[in-house]
Enzyme design. Sequence first.
Site: not given
Length: 716
Positions: A308, A381, A409
Amino acid sequence: MLIKKQLLLFFLLAISGIAFADNGYRLWLRYDRINNQQVAGKYNKQIQQLYISGNSATIQKAKQEFTNAIQGLLGKKISIVNKLTTDGTVIAGTVASNKILGALDPKELKNASDEAFYITTMQINNRSCILICGNSDIGVLYGIFHFLRLVNTGQDITKLDILSSPKIKYRLLNHWDNLNRTVERGYAGASIWDWHKLPDYIDQRYIDYARANASIGINGTVLTNVNANATILTRPYLDKVAALANVFRPYGIRVFLTARFSAPIEIGGLKTADPLDAAVQDWWKQKIKEIYSLIPDFGGFLIKANSEGQPGPQDYKRNHAQGANMFADALAPYQGIVLWRAFVYSQQSNDRFKQAYEEFKPLDGQFKPNVILQVKNGPIDFQPREPFSPLFGAMPHTPLAMEFQLTQEYLGQGTHLVFEAPLFKEALNADTYEKGKGSTVAKIVDGTVDNFSLTAMAGVSNIGSDINWTSHPFAQANWYALGRLAWDHNLSSDQIAEEWLEQTFSNDRSFVAVSKSIMLRSRETLVNYMTPLGLAHIMYNGHHYGPMPWGNTLGRPDWNPVYYHKADSAGIGFNRTVTGTNALEEYQQGASSSWADSNKCADEYLLWFHHVSWNHRMHSGKTLWNELCFRYNAGVDSIRKIQQQWNSLERFVDAERFIQVKQLLNIQVKEAVWWRNACLLYFQTFSKMPIPSVYEQPDKTLEYYKSLRFPYAPGN
Ligand code: GCW
């Protein structure tokens, strides 16, 4: 008259033990007075004085914790003595520090880890005593915390015989906290690290943070975000880090930092960060020497590289092992370790699922002994449900750390009640078959399968500056669960929920029964209303708040929800079998065989591995489409039921936390309906089938759901 009535009410509430307000700051260490007279009476006899040996800072903390706790729980000042004079003496210390404990000298303790403790009850000189014995002072502190947990949860302490030793060596929190006090994926306020006021100002929170962590066995904390900022490695910031390390040390907690790979360029003035460049290597050596001169027990670095947009060894045509080993060499003289993250997904692969394995499997055996590869529980993820990451069964020559995400998240963020222990346990109990049946992920991570002593488990922190630390009162339980499972992954979700509830809310059996059932169902409830049947990553782009299964506008295919579900007129799901990307091949045969056939694959994982038709027959006999409708509705029904159940618990809970949870559940119900409606309406554009009339029908259009925007959703 009215005043009298109010006084009476106050009195009744006071003796029934219901506090008027509890802001949640004390977490599971509340130590409120035990109301059950019978239980309190017994404890009063059994716990009369503390005879604790040693005078290290850690022993001082143990003494303080014990005295405060007993003062709170039993309402009495406990005397600290240095000999055995009465019944009810709690004798605590290391074997070496105290003759009585020395004579006891339990063999099993000797062979256990440095942090282990042994608690037993016995008659000594005709006095009944409770012995808390540690291999080290920190073991004594852990033993004290364990003993207090027994008392706090109302256990019988008449006959104790407990030997406890952590199964994992490094039990860590990972803070994704930035130096400007924002928290990546944080939903509980600002970062608790007040960098601006450090090192001179020591917030009481740092101390209470350390106490809470020590009470559940967490022994390390990575203070900074893996999306790293090199500034943390400059001298002024290292002084701040050292101040925190000083606070944490007596509690057995070491600090770790994230190292930005390009720091030698950014703060070192070098032209390169190539790990094979001698000047770069030397820069890190000097930097690490400086760190240890300030923080002699510094734990090491957690590093996110070539992921990322983070810089890494691949920028210099070097591989992950070459990158990690450079840090390892520099840390080794100080017993420091490198936690190198395996969360990578550059664009070379035809399936993001496969990427970490493709990059790391060829490097198995090439890492230095003080490197541990930190792997997220699943291949993608932190989704509500993922199969375990195939790396866990594929790296016999490399120690692997488990990375869980406490912060929610992808699990409803700050507003959804989700107890994550069942998710953690599901991953830990999965069988990798690496060395045949029984090679569970837990046994890979605790080092038993491949014989590693370097072991670690990490939780991405859900802690912030909110008064109750985690914003949602029940999110505290996820922090608690991480600590308890890192210490002993054999603990059940049931036990963890129960002891957390008893310490955090109430011992009342009816309260515990209902609220525990809420907790234990909460994760499956969320899976059903968000991502049933193996759907994944259909959250909104960027902030990941709310549903966006239609998302297809981002530059990289694997940033878009449509990449993950692949819905079309033929069906839905990601074909990862031999006829698809064959990600299944990354697992050992024993592990993948149950997933390989779409007719045998468990419903929970179906769409992770198969693209099946809308009419596919599920195990229930329903078609896939009908099962999807059923699951989304089951999720909504279940959260409504949970809402009702919570509302029935009002009399057991202080008003402040009761109302907080109540309001949050109202939001959760609304959002569950939103998830269900948006997803079913969207998938219906492909299935072209009706939502069976037995179910509640969406009250808004797909266009409406698509039009929703949340530009300031937190944590992004
Ligand atoms: O889950 C993703 C998050 C990023 C995070 C990344 C990672 C810290 O969306 O915010 O970055 O994972 O784990 O590195």
